[in-house]
Enzyme design. Sequence first.
Site, PDB file in Angstrom:
ATOM      1  N   HIS A 126       4.638   0.371  -0.167  1.00  0.00           N
ATOM      2  CA  HIS A 126       5.463  -0.442   0.725  1.00  0.00           C
ATOM      3  C   HIS A 126       4.667  -1.605   1.282  1.00  0.00           C
ATOM      4  O   HIS A 126       3.436  -1.601   1.267  1.00  0.00           O
ATOM      5  CB  HIS A 126       6.086   0.410   1.833  1.00  0.00           C
ATOM      6  CG  HIS A 126       5.090   1.171   2.655  1.00  0.00           C
ATOM      7  ND1 HIS A 126       4.517   2.350   2.227  1.00  0.00           N
ATOM      8  CD2 HIS A 126       4.548   0.913   3.865  1.00  0.00           C
ATOM      9  CE1 HIS A 126       3.680   2.793   3.144  1.00  0.00           C
ATOM     10  NE2 HIS A 126       3.662   1.936   4.152  1.00  0.00           N
ATOM     11  N   HIS A 168       0.839  -1.209   0.000  1.00  0.00           N
ATOM     12  CA  HIS A 168       0.000   0.000   0.000  1.00  0.00           C
ATOM     13  C   HIS A 168       0.868   1.251   0.000  1.00  0.00           C
ATOM     14  O   HIS A 168       2.063   1.195   0.275  1.00  0.00           O
ATOM     15  CB  HIS A 168      -0.901   0.011   1.238  1.00  0.00           C
ATOM     16  CG  HIS A 168      -0.111   0.131   2.515  1.00  0.00           C
ATOM     17  ND1 HIS A 168       0.549  -0.937   3.080  1.00  0.00           N
ATOM     18  CD2 HIS A 168       0.152   1.200   3.308  1.00  0.00           C
ATOM     19  CE1 HIS A 168       1.184  -0.530   4.163  1.00  0.00           C
ATOM     20  NE2 HIS A 168       0.971   0.764   4.327  1.00  0.00           N
ATOM     21  N   ASP A 206       0.580   4.991   1.993  1.00  0.00           N
ATOM     22  CA  ASP A 206      -0.136   5.335   3.229  1.00  0.00           C
ATOM     23  C   ASP A 206      -1.401   6.169   3.000  1.00  0.00           C
ATOM     24  O   ASP A 206      -1.368   7.216   2.345  1.00  0.00           O
ATOM     25  CB  ASP A 206       0.794   6.071   4.198  1.00  0.00           C
ATOM     26  CG  ASP A 206       1.786   5.114   4.849  1.00  0.00           C
ATOM     27  OD1 ASP A 206       1.470   3.912   4.970  1.00  0.00           O
ATOM     28  OD2 ASP A 206       2.880   5.575   5.232  1.00  0.00           O
ATOM     29  N   ARG A 218       5.537   6.546  13.652  1.00  0.00           N
ATOM     30  CA  ARG A 218       5.475   7.174  12.328  1.00  0.00           C
ATOM     31  C   ARG A 218       4.842   8.555  12.408  1.00  0.00           C
ATOM     32  O   ARG A 218       3.848   8.739  13.117  1.00  0.00           O
ATOM     33  CB  ARG A 218       4.638   6.287  11.402  1.00  0.00           C
ATOM     34  CG  ARG A 218       4.646   6.730   9.946  1.00  0.00           C
ATOM     35  CD  ARG A 218       3.656   5.935   9.129  1.00  0.00           C
ATOM     36  NE  ARG A 218       2.294   6.440   9.319  1.00  0.00           N
ATOM     37  CZ  ARG A 218       1.199   5.879   8.796  1.00  0.00           C
ATOM     38  NH1 ARG A 218       1.288   4.791   8.075  1.00  0.00           N
ATOM     39  NH2 ARG A 218       0.019   6.412   9.013  1.00  0.00           N
TER      40      ARG A 218
END
Length: 325
Positions: free
Chosen positions: A281, A127, A129, A298
Amino acid sequence: MKGSSVTSSAQLTEITVQQVAGRIGAEISGVDLREELDEATVAEIRQAVLTHRVVFFRGQDLTHAQHIAFGRRFGALTRRPGKKHGVHPEGHPEILTVDPKRDTERYGADFEEHYRRKWLSPLAGWHSDLTQAVNPPSLSILRAEKTPDFGGDTQWTNTVAAYEGLSAPLREFVDGLTAEHAFFTAVHLRHSDERDREILKLYCEDPQVAVHPVVRVHPETGEKALFVSPGSTTRITGFTELESRHLLELLFQHLTSAEYTVRFRWEPGSMAFWDNRSTCHLAPTDFAHLDVDRVMHRVTVLGEPAQGPDGFVSRLVSGEPMRAW
Ligand SMILES: [Fe+2]
Protein backbone atom coordinates in the site's frame (compact mmCIF):
# COMPACT_ATOMS: atom_id res chain seq x y z
CA MET A 1 -19.69 -7.10 -10.21
CA LYS A 2 -22.35 -8.74 -8.14
CA GLY A 3 -21.84 -8.81 -4.40
CA SER A 4 -22.18 -11.93 -2.31
CA SER A 5 -24.13 -12.10 0.90
CA VAL A 6 -24.33 -14.46 3.80
CA THR A 7 -26.94 -14.36 6.52
CA SER A 8 -25.81 -15.26 9.99
CA SER A 9 -28.82 -16.71 11.80
CA ALA A 10 -27.32 -16.08 15.25
CA GLN A 11 -27.11 -12.34 14.68
CA LEU A 12 -29.70 -11.91 11.94
CA THR A 13 -27.31 -9.61 10.11
CA GLU A 14 -26.68 -9.79 6.43
CA ILE A 15 -23.16 -9.10 5.32
CA THR A 16 -22.75 -7.77 1.81
CA VAL A 17 -19.37 -7.93 0.07
CA GLN A 18 -19.25 -5.65 -2.96
CA GLN A 19 -16.16 -5.66 -5.18
CA VAL A 20 -14.97 -2.11 -5.90
CA ALA A 21 -12.12 -2.46 -8.44
CA GLY A 22 -11.14 -4.94 -11.13
CA ARG A 23 -8.36 -6.77 -9.31
CA ILE A 24 -8.52 -5.80 -5.65
CA GLY A 25 -10.78 -4.37 -2.97
CA ALA A 26 -14.33 -4.85 -1.71
CA GLU A 27 -16.64 -2.88 0.51
CA ILE A 28 -18.38 -4.79 3.30
CA SER A 29 -21.69 -3.56 4.68
CA GLY A 30 -24.36 -4.98 6.94
CA VAL A 31 -22.16 -5.57 9.97
CA ASP A 32 -21.59 -3.49 13.12
CA LEU A 33 -18.00 -4.03 14.22
CA ARG A 34 -18.71 -2.61 17.70
CA GLU A 35 -20.67 -5.79 18.46
CA GLU A 36 -19.11 -9.08 19.51
CA LEU A 37 -19.25 -10.98 16.23
CA ASP A 38 -20.17 -14.66 15.95
CA GLU A 39 -17.74 -17.19 14.43
CA ALA A 40 -19.57 -17.30 11.09
CA THR A 41 -19.32 -13.53 10.65
CA VAL A 42 -15.61 -13.51 11.57
CA ALA A 43 -15.02 -16.34 9.07
CA GLU A 44 -16.92 -14.43 6.38
CA ILE A 45 -14.82 -11.30 6.91
CA ARG A 46 -11.58 -13.32 6.92
CA GLN A 47 -12.58 -14.99 3.65
CA ALA A 48 -13.41 -11.61 2.09
CA VAL A 49 -9.93 -10.31 3.08
CA LEU A 50 -8.28 -13.40 1.55
CA THR A 51 -10.32 -13.10 -1.65
CA HIS A 52 -10.25 -9.32 -2.17
CA ARG A 53 -6.89 -8.55 -0.39
CA VAL A 54 -8.30 -5.38 1.19
CA VAL A 55 -11.82 -4.73 2.44
CA PHE A 56 -13.42 -1.44 3.47
CA PHE A 57 -16.06 -0.61 6.06
CA ARG A 58 -17.93 2.68 6.44
CA GLY A 59 -19.49 4.37 9.45
CA GLN A 60 -17.84 2.17 12.09
CA ASP A 61 -17.57 4.38 15.14
CA LEU A 62 -15.35 2.11 17.23
CA THR A 63 -13.61 2.92 20.49
CA HIS A 64 -9.94 1.95 20.81
CA ALA A 65 -10.95 -1.04 22.96
CA GLN A 66 -13.48 -2.20 20.33
CA HIS A 67 -10.86 -1.85 17.59
CA ILE A 68 -8.44 -4.03 19.61
CA ALA A 69 -11.17 -6.59 20.36
CA PHE A 70 -12.10 -6.80 16.66
CA GLY A 71 -8.43 -7.27 15.67
CA ARG A 72 -7.98 -10.07 18.22
CA ARG A 73 -10.70 -12.12 16.51
CA PHE A 74 -8.18 -12.61 13.69
CA GLY A 75 -5.10 -13.49 15.77
CA ALA A 76 -2.67 -12.14 18.34
CA LEU A 77 -1.82 -8.47 17.89
CA THR A 78 1.79 -7.52 17.22
CA ARG A 79 4.08 -5.83 19.65
CA ARG A 80 7.28 -4.22 18.42
CA PRO A 81 10.41 -5.40 20.23
CA GLY A 82 12.04 -2.97 22.64
CA LYS A 83 10.39 -0.26 24.67
CA LYS A 84 9.39 2.06 21.84
CA HIS A 85 6.01 1.36 20.34
CA GLY A 86 5.40 4.53 18.38
CA VAL A 87 2.59 6.93 19.13
CA HIS A 88 -0.43 5.25 20.70
CA PRO A 89 -3.60 6.32 22.48
CA GLU A 90 -3.31 6.57 26.28
CA GLY A 91 -3.73 3.09 27.79
CA HIS A 92 -3.84 1.28 24.42
CA PRO A 93 -0.25 0.40 23.40
CA GLU A 94 -1.60 -2.27 21.00
CA ILE A 95 -2.64 0.57 18.67
CA LEU A 96 -0.29 2.60 16.48
CA THR A 97 -1.63 6.09 15.88
CA VAL A 98 -0.77 7.54 12.47
CA ASP A 99 -0.87 11.31 12.83
CA PRO A 100 1.56 13.54 10.89
CA LYS A 101 1.13 16.31 13.47
CA ARG A 102 2.35 13.96 16.22
CA ASP A 103 5.29 12.93 13.99
CA THR A 104 6.21 16.59 13.64
CA GLU A 105 6.27 16.97 17.45
CA ARG A 106 8.39 13.84 17.74
CA TYR A 107 10.80 14.12 14.84
CA GLY A 108 10.93 17.87 14.13
CA ALA A 109 8.99 20.36 12.02
CA ASP A 110 10.87 19.64 8.80
CA PHE A 111 10.70 15.85 9.23
CA GLU A 112 8.28 15.33 6.36
CA GLU A 113 10.29 17.37 3.89
CA HIS A 114 13.61 15.94 5.08
CA TYR A 115 12.22 12.45 4.59
CA ARG A 116 10.73 13.09 1.13
CA ARG A 117 13.94 14.67 -0.15
CA LYS A 118 15.64 11.30 0.34
CA TRP A 119 13.28 9.51 -2.01
CA LEU A 120 15.02 8.35 -5.17
CA SER A 121 11.75 7.38 -6.83
CA PRO A 122 8.08 8.42 -6.59
CA LEU A 123 7.37 4.75 -5.82
CA ALA A 124 9.33 4.90 -2.55
CA GLY A 125 6.23 5.13 -0.36
CA TRP A 126 4.82 1.76 -1.45
CA HIS A 127 5.31 -0.92 1.23
CA SER A 128 3.88 -3.90 3.03
CA ASP A 129 3.76 -3.29 6.79
CA LEU A 130 6.95 -3.98 8.77
CA THR A 131 8.65 -6.37 6.35
CA GLN A 132 11.96 -5.50 8.00
CA ALA A 133 10.84 -8.03 10.63
CA VAL A 134 11.51 -11.73 10.02
CA ASN A 135 7.82 -12.32 10.84
CA PRO A 136 5.95 -9.30 9.45
CA PRO A 137 2.31 -8.83 10.46
CA SER A 138 -0.13 -10.88 8.39
CA LEU A 139 -3.06 -8.45 8.61
CA SER A 140 -3.49 -4.72 9.26
CA ILE A 141 -6.68 -2.97 10.37
CA LEU A 142 -6.69 0.82 10.00
CA ARG A 143 -9.46 3.06 11.37
CA ALA A 144 -9.98 6.73 10.54
CA GLU A 145 -10.73 9.12 13.38
CA LYS A 146 -10.17 12.51 11.70
CA THR A 147 -9.95 12.93 7.94
CA PRO A 148 -9.48 15.95 5.67
CA ASP A 149 -12.36 17.01 3.39
CA PHE A 150 -10.13 16.20 0.43
CA GLY A 151 -6.75 14.51 0.00
CA GLY A 152 -5.30 11.68 2.07
CA ASP A 153 -6.60 8.68 0.08
CA THR A 154 -4.71 5.37 0.49
CA GLN A 155 -3.94 2.98 -2.39
CA TRP A 156 -3.33 -0.76 -2.33
CA THR A 157 -1.98 -3.09 -4.99
CA ASN A 158 -2.64 -6.82 -5.43
CA THR A 159 0.77 -8.56 -5.37
CA VAL A 160 -0.72 -11.95 -6.32
CA ALA A 161 -2.22 -10.46 -9.51
CA ALA A 162 1.08 -8.62 -10.13
CA TYR A 163 3.02 -11.91 -9.82
CA GLU A 164 0.58 -13.63 -12.17
CA GLY A 165 0.93 -10.71 -14.61
CA LEU A 166 4.66 -11.39 -15.12
CA SER A 167 5.73 -13.45 -18.13
CA ALA A 168 6.24 -17.14 -17.35
CA PRO A 169 10.07 -17.14 -17.68
CA LEU A 170 10.34 -14.14 -15.36
CA ARG A 171 8.01 -15.77 -12.81
CA GLU A 172 10.21 -18.84 -12.86
CA PHE A 173 13.33 -16.69 -12.44
CA VAL A 174 12.07 -14.66 -9.45
CA ASP A 175 10.65 -17.80 -7.77
CA GLY A 176 14.16 -18.74 -6.64
CA LEU A 177 15.35 -15.32 -5.40
CA THR A 178 15.63 -13.81 -1.95
CA ALA A 179 15.88 -10.15 -0.92
CA GLU A 180 16.89 -8.13 2.11
CA HIS A 181 14.37 -5.82 3.80
CA ALA A 182 15.23 -3.00 6.20
CA PHE A 183 13.51 0.13 7.43
CA PHE A 184 15.04 3.46 6.35
CA THR A 185 17.69 2.03 4.03
CA ALA A 186 15.57 0.64 1.19
CA VAL A 187 16.94 1.06 -2.31
CA HIS A 188 14.63 4.03 -2.90
CA LEU A 189 15.41 5.73 0.41
CA ARG A 190 18.95 6.93 0.86
CA HIS A 191 19.34 7.83 4.52
CA SER A 192 22.81 8.64 5.62
CA ASP A 193 23.26 11.84 7.57
CA GLU A 194 23.31 12.56 11.30
CA ARG A 195 19.68 13.73 11.29
CA ASP A 196 18.61 10.38 9.78
CA ARG A 197 20.41 8.48 12.49
CA GLU A 198 18.68 10.61 15.15
CA ILE A 199 15.25 9.94 13.61
CA LEU A 200 16.00 6.23 13.34
CA LYS A 201 17.13 6.15 16.99
CA LEU A 202 13.86 7.79 18.04
CA TYR A 203 11.93 5.32 15.92
CA CYS A 204 13.60 2.12 17.09
CA GLU A 205 16.43 1.00 19.34
CA ASP A 206 17.50 -2.07 17.44
CA PRO A 207 16.69 -1.78 13.71
CA GLN A 208 15.31 -4.97 12.20
CA VAL A 209 16.71 -6.49 9.01
CA ALA A 210 15.43 -9.72 7.41
CA VAL A 211 15.90 -11.74 4.24
CA HIS A 212 12.62 -12.86 2.64
CA PRO A 213 11.81 -14.84 -0.50
CA VAL A 214 11.07 -12.50 -3.44
CA VAL A 215 7.98 -14.64 -4.12
CA ARG A 216 5.91 -15.60 -1.12
CA VAL A 217 3.57 -18.59 -0.98
CA HIS A 218 0.49 -17.43 0.91
CA PRO A 219 0.14 -19.68 3.97
CA GLU A 220 -3.69 -19.69 3.83
CA THR A 221 -4.46 -19.70 0.10
CA GLY A 222 -1.32 -21.26 -1.42
CA GLU A 223 -1.17 -18.43 -3.98
CA LYS A 224 2.17 -16.91 -4.99
CA ALA A 225 2.72 -13.19 -4.47
CA LEU A 226 5.58 -10.79 -5.15
CA PHE A 227 7.06 -9.95 -1.78
CA VAL A 228 9.31 -6.96 -2.43
CA SER A 229 8.44 -3.29 -1.99
CA PRO A 230 10.09 0.05 -2.80
CA GLY A 231 9.70 1.21 0.81
CA SER A 232 11.63 -1.58 2.49
CA THR A 233 13.54 -3.86 0.10
CA THR A 234 17.24 -2.99 0.03
CA ARG A 235 18.68 -5.53 -2.42
CA ILE A 236 18.34 -8.91 -4.07
CA THR A 237 20.64 -11.32 -2.27
CA GLY A 238 23.66 -12.52 -4.23
CA PHE A 239 23.29 -9.91 -7.00
CA THR A 240 25.60 -6.99 -7.68
CA GLU A 241 24.29 -3.56 -6.69
CA LEU A 242 23.58 -2.76 -10.36
CA GLU A 243 21.81 -6.04 -11.12
CA SER A 244 19.77 -5.72 -7.96
CA ARG A 245 18.68 -2.12 -8.64
CA HIS A 246 17.58 -2.88 -12.19
CA LEU A 247 15.63 -5.99 -11.32
CA LEU A 248 13.98 -4.35 -8.30
CA GLU A 249 13.08 -1.32 -10.43
CA LEU A 250 11.35 -3.62 -12.91
CA LEU A 251 9.44 -5.45 -10.18
CA PHE A 252 8.52 -2.22 -8.35
CA GLN A 253 7.18 -0.57 -11.52
CA HIS A 254 5.25 -3.70 -12.38
CA LEU A 255 3.67 -4.28 -8.99
CA THR A 256 2.54 -0.66 -8.64
CA SER A 257 0.87 -0.59 -12.09
CA ALA A 258 -2.54 1.06 -11.87
CA GLU A 259 -4.27 -2.10 -13.17
CA TYR A 260 -3.54 -3.94 -9.91
CA THR A 261 -4.59 -1.13 -7.55
CA VAL A 262 -7.54 0.31 -5.69
CA ARG A 263 -7.86 3.73 -4.06
CA PHE A 264 -9.89 4.46 -0.93
CA ARG A 265 -11.41 7.76 0.13
CA TRP A 266 -11.51 8.03 3.94
CA GLU A 267 -14.23 9.47 6.15
CA PRO A 268 -14.30 9.46 9.96
CA GLY A 269 -15.37 5.92 10.96
CA SER A 270 -14.00 4.30 7.78
CA MET A 271 -11.91 1.18 8.23
CA ALA A 272 -9.60 -0.72 5.88
CA PHE A 273 -8.60 -4.31 6.63
CA TRP A 274 -5.86 -5.78 4.44
CA ASP A 275 -3.64 -8.79 3.99
CA ASN A 276 0.06 -7.80 4.03
CA ARG A 277 0.95 -11.14 2.40
CA SER A 278 -0.86 -10.29 -0.84
CA THR A 279 -0.74 -6.48 -1.01
CA CYS A 280 1.44 -3.40 -0.81
CA HIS A 281 0.00 0.00 0.00
CA LEU A 282 0.89 3.64 -0.51
CA ALA A 283 0.45 6.11 2.30
CA PRO A 284 -0.89 9.41 0.94
CA THR A 285 1.50 12.20 0.04
CA ASP A 286 -1.01 14.80 -1.11
CA PHE A 287 -2.05 16.55 2.09
CA ALA A 288 1.17 17.61 3.87
CA HIS A 289 0.78 21.10 2.36
CA LEU A 290 -2.78 21.43 3.70
CA ASP A 291 -3.17 22.49 7.31
CA VAL A 292 -5.59 19.68 8.11
CA ASP A 293 -5.96 16.96 10.71
CA ARG A 294 -5.70 13.34 9.65
CA VAL A 295 -5.64 10.89 12.55
CA MET A 296 -5.71 7.13 11.96
CA HIS A 297 -5.32 4.15 14.29
CA ARG A 298 -3.90 0.77 13.30
CA VAL A 299 -3.64 -2.68 14.83
CA THR A 300 -1.64 -5.45 13.16
CA VAL A 301 -2.04 -9.21 13.53
CA LEU A 302 1.08 -11.25 14.26
CA GLY A 303 2.41 -13.02 11.17
CA GLU A 304 4.91 -15.76 10.45
CA PRO A 305 8.15 -15.88 8.47
CA ALA A 306 7.47 -15.98 4.71
CA GLN A 307 8.01 -19.14 2.70
CA GLY A 308 9.19 -19.18 -0.92
CA PRO A 309 8.12 -21.61 -3.68
CA ASP A 310 11.36 -23.59 -3.14
CA GLY A 311 10.79 -23.83 0.62
CA PHE A 312 13.14 -20.98 1.61
CA VAL A 313 11.96 -19.49 4.92
CA SER A 314 12.64 -15.86 5.94
CA ARG A 315 15.86 -15.38 7.88
CA LEU A 316 16.54 -12.82 10.57
CA VAL A 317 19.63 -10.70 9.91
CA SER A 318 19.42 -8.31 12.86
CA GLY A 319 17.00 -7.01 15.46
CA GLU A 320 14.33 -9.11 17.11
CA PRO A 321 11.18 -10.72 15.71
CA MET A 322 7.77 -9.13 16.27
CA ARG A 323 6.07 -10.45 19.38
CA ALA A 324 2.48 -10.86 20.50
CA TRP A 325 0.76 -8.65 23.06
FE1 LIG B 1 1.70 0.91 6.12
